[in-house]
Design a protein around this motif. Structure first.
Motif, PDB file in Angstrom:
ATOM      1  N   PRO A   1      -4.901  -6.629  -4.563  1.00  0.00           N
ATOM      2  CA  PRO A   1      -3.317  -6.461  -4.212  1.00  0.00           C
ATOM      3  C   PRO A   1      -2.527  -8.104  -5.179  1.00  0.00           C
ATOM      4  CG  PRO A   1      -4.172  -7.125  -1.890  1.00  0.00           C
ATOM      5  CD  PRO A   1      -5.092  -6.790  -2.820  1.00  0.00           C
ATOM      6  N   ASP A   2      -1.693  -7.176  -5.910  1.00  0.00           N
ATOM      7  CA  ASP A   2      -0.682  -9.045  -6.101  1.00  0.00           C
ATOM      8  C   ASP A   2      -0.317 -10.080  -5.177  1.00  0.00           C
ATOM      9  OD1 ASP A   2      -0.529  -8.295  -8.173  1.00  0.00           O
ATOM     10  OD2 ASP A   2       0.445  -6.262  -7.988  1.00  0.00           O
ATOM     11  N   GLY A   3      -0.307  -9.347  -3.712  1.00  0.00           N
ATOM     12  CA  GLY A   3       0.109 -10.210  -2.475  1.00  0.00           C
ATOM     13  C   GLY A   3      -0.679  -9.311  -1.238  1.00  0.00           C
TER      14      GLY A   3
ATOM     15  N   PRO B   1      -3.356 -15.180   2.065  1.00  0.00           N
ATOM     16  CA  PRO B   1      -2.462 -14.069   2.047  1.00  0.00           C
ATOM     17  C   PRO B   1      -0.853 -14.811   1.588  1.00  0.00           C
ATOM     18  CG  PRO B   1      -2.749 -14.901   4.311  1.00  0.00           C
ATOM     19  CD  PRO B   1      -3.650 -15.478   3.071  1.00  0.00           C
ATOM     20  N   GLU B   2      -0.160 -14.600   0.953  1.00  0.00           N
ATOM     21  CA  GLU B   2       1.398 -15.103   0.914  1.00  0.00           C
ATOM     22  C   GLU B   2       1.946 -15.079   2.005  1.00  0.00           C
ATOM     23  OE1 GLU B   2       1.971 -15.673  -2.373  1.00  0.00           O
ATOM     24  OE2 GLU B   2      -0.041 -14.580  -3.067  1.00  0.00           O
ATOM     25  N   ARG B   3       1.988 -14.554   3.009  1.00  0.00           N
ATOM     26  CA  ARG B   3       3.230 -14.431   3.691  1.00  0.00           C
ATOM     27  C   ARG B   3       2.462 -14.394   5.332  1.00  0.00           C
ATOM     28  NH1 ARG B   3       8.247 -13.898   3.899  1.00  0.00           N
ATOM     29  NH2 ARG B   3       8.976 -13.460   6.212  1.00  0.00           N
ATOM     30  N   VAL B   4       2.431 -15.685   6.804  1.00  0.00           N
ATOM     31  CA  VAL B   4       2.017 -15.148   7.376  1.00  0.00           C
ATOM     32  C   VAL B   4       3.186 -14.853   9.157  1.00  0.00           C
ATOM     33  CG1 VAL B   4       1.056 -16.399   9.278  1.00  0.00           C
ATOM     34  CG2 VAL B   4      -0.053 -16.353   7.771  1.00  0.00           C
ATOM     35  N   ALA B   5       3.398 -13.556   8.853  1.00  0.00           N
ATOM     36  CA  ALA B   5       4.607 -13.045   9.551  1.00  0.00           C
ATOM     37  C   ALA B   5       4.246 -13.158  11.111  1.00  0.00           C
ATOM     38  CB  ALA B   5       5.232 -11.519   9.221  1.00  0.00           C
ATOM     39  N   LEU B   6       5.270 -12.516  11.784  1.00  0.00           N
ATOM     40  CA  LEU B   6       4.815 -13.376  13.600  1.00  0.00           C
ATOM     41  C   LEU B   6       5.663 -11.656  14.358  1.00  0.00           C
ATOM     42  CD1 LEU B   6       4.491 -15.961  15.153  1.00  0.00           C
ATOM     43  CD2 LEU B   6       6.865 -15.667  15.243  1.00  0.00           C
TER      44      LEU B   6
END
Length: 503
Positions: A55-57, A144-149
């Motif tokens: 993927p792109d992100g 990963p571009e993002r680490v959510a919660l």
């Protein structure tokens, strides 16, 4: 067009959702699920759920059990320095030092007339976030571009499910989304589509039906905590996650909580097969994580501060092959452009040289394509030794000489000055006729003024005389060099040259 991957890595199951986004359109490309126990490790389960896609992100979530949610209020004057002030406010409410933590926050809607600034914040240990980054890199080979919660990532579902903004029970009433998994449960409350409250429960579907009363009790305590914060009663509750396949879960929760359990709205996505549509409630969190990579995200991102800086160099190393390829293409394009430009300039040069050769043959009588030679021929060409075609004297020179010819003690007015084909007519006013004569004598001193004379005079007003002065503009021609024959003829004649005008 972007391909975005959301990874919902729970304690027992990993679910992944791959979407493709274009302008105002979302396509579901794949949904994948793998058991951690069957795969042998979390990284292997992620690899199995995602497959071979690149993927792109990508985004992954940190469990709510390893994070802290906080509702705070700050003075409105601190709005421009929220991030700096918030760190000090959170430090007193979390059981670790903020130097070892990362946090994110969202500004909530301020009630009418309220002076305080409501904030919904979340914090976690930086090491826990690094562990989430490391497991994705181990499984897929990129970070990963993002680490959510926690369950807050479910708020991103509003982008494809507008019904989550306000349920049918009331336009302003909040709704809740419960992610019921096997070992844990996470709940997020949305008001107007924005996340305003979240909590993680230590019970899930494991042990049902024996553990059902304990699970219901924890959910009631969670809703009571929301009401204690001043929250309004819920308009409805949406059930997602693995608990959606538990028989009678909706009826049990609706009875125990006194809240209507609503079916998840159909998403505004394309490319969704009937099998994927039926399984979508289980993949709701993975879909929300993928949607969190779009610009209009509503969740938290713990990849901030030092973790964001740590991402820069590995990210660049991952992109080196692509950047090298793009650089090569740009260099080749630039080289081809230079070669084409040089060829164009060469062709234009040949055309100009051919035009120069033709013009030199027709005008100068000798064909040449050498610019220096053509310039030399032009300087030696016809008329090169002739006089400058520009006139040697003009009306401006007449005025300059007139200003010199008028003595300072004489008051002189110019009535008219006419210069026509080398003949000048000047009408002026002086105190006396003798003054006009003085001016005329001084005008004769110019070498290009011929036949200077006062044509007539007349009484103008009392004490003033008007005069008309005429002259011709003619400068002496340059003396041409005499040839040997002319000199011989002059000597034979025995007559010396007399200057012009001599008597």
């Amino acid at each position: 067009m972007h391909r975005l991957l959301g990874i919902d890595a729970g304690k027992s199951v990993v679910r992944a959702a791959l979407i493709r986004t274009t302008y105002r359109r979302v396509f579901v490309e794949a949904l994948g699920e793998a058991s951690i126990s069957d795969a042998g490790s979390e990284a292997e389960a992620i690899r199995a759920a995602v497959g071979l896609v690149r993927p792109d992100g990508a985004a992954i979530a940190l469990s709510g059990e390893r994070s802290f949610y906080r509702r705070l209020e700050l003075p409105a004057a601190a709005q421009k320095e929220v991030e700096n002030v918030l760190g000090f406010e959170l430090e007193a409410t979390v059981p670790f030092e903020m130097e070892d933590a990362v946090f994110d926050y969202r500004l909530l809607r301020r009630p009418p007339g309220a002076e305080a600034l409501p904030i919904f914040a979340a914090a976690a240990r930086a090491d826990d976030v690094r562990e989430r980054i490391a497991v994705v890199k181990e499984a897929l080979g990129f970070e990963p571009e993002r680490v959510a919660l926690g369950a807050v990532a479910l708020a991103n579902l509003e982008a494809v499910m507008p019904e989550l903004t306000a349920s049918g029970a009331g336009a302003t009433a909040p709704i809740a989304i419960l992610d019921l998994d096997q070992l844990t449960s996470e709940i997020v409350i949305l008001a107007g589509g924005e996340p305003v409250f979240a909590r993680t429960l230590s019970r899930g579907t494991a042990g049902l039906p024996d553990t059902a009363p304990a699970l219901a009790r924890e959910l009631r305590q969670t809703l009571a905590a929301w009401r204690n914060l001043g929250g309004e009663p819920l308009a409805g509750l949406y059930l997602v996650g693995g608990g959606t396949v538990v028989q009678g879960a909706e009826l049990f929760l609706s009875t125990q909580l006194g809240v209507a359990v609503l079916p998840l709205p159909p998403p505004r996505v394309e490319g969704l097969t009937p099998e994927q549509a039926a399984a979508l409630p289980r993949f709701a969190k993975a879909l929300g994580l993928a949607l969190g990579l779009t610009p209009k995200t509503k969740g938290f991102n713990l990849r901030r501060g030092v973790l964001e800086a740590e991402r820069s160099y590995p990210f660049l190393r991952e992109k080196i092959p692509i950047l090298a390829g793009l650089g090569t293409v740009i260099a080749l394009s630039f080289g081809f452009s230079i070669v084409a430009e040089l060829r164009t300039l060469d062709a234009e040069r040949e055309l100009l040289l051919a035009s120069l050769a033709t013009a030199s043959r027709d005008v100068l009588g000798e064909e040449t394509s050498d610019p220096d030679k053509a310039r030399e021929l032009l300087e030696q060409g016809p008329g090169a030794a002739d006089e400058d075609p520009m006139p040697r004297v003009d009306a401006f020179d007449v005025m300059v000489q007139l200003s010199k010819a008028v003595p300072k003690e004489i008051t002189h007015d110019v009535v008219e000055l006419d210069v026509n084909r080398g003949h000048v007519t000047l009408q002026g006013v002086v105190p006396s006729v003798s003054d006009a004569q003085i001016i005329a004598d001084h005008m004769k001193e110019h070498r290009c003024f011929r036949d200077v004379k006062i044509a007539r005079t007349s009484q103008y007003v009392q004490g003033k005389h008007k005069y008309v002065l005429e002259l011709d503009l003619k400068c002496e021609d340059k003396k041409k060099k005499k040839t040997g024959a002319d000199s011989a003829d002059s000597a034979a004649a025995g007559a010396p040259e007399r200057p012009e005008g001599s008597r």
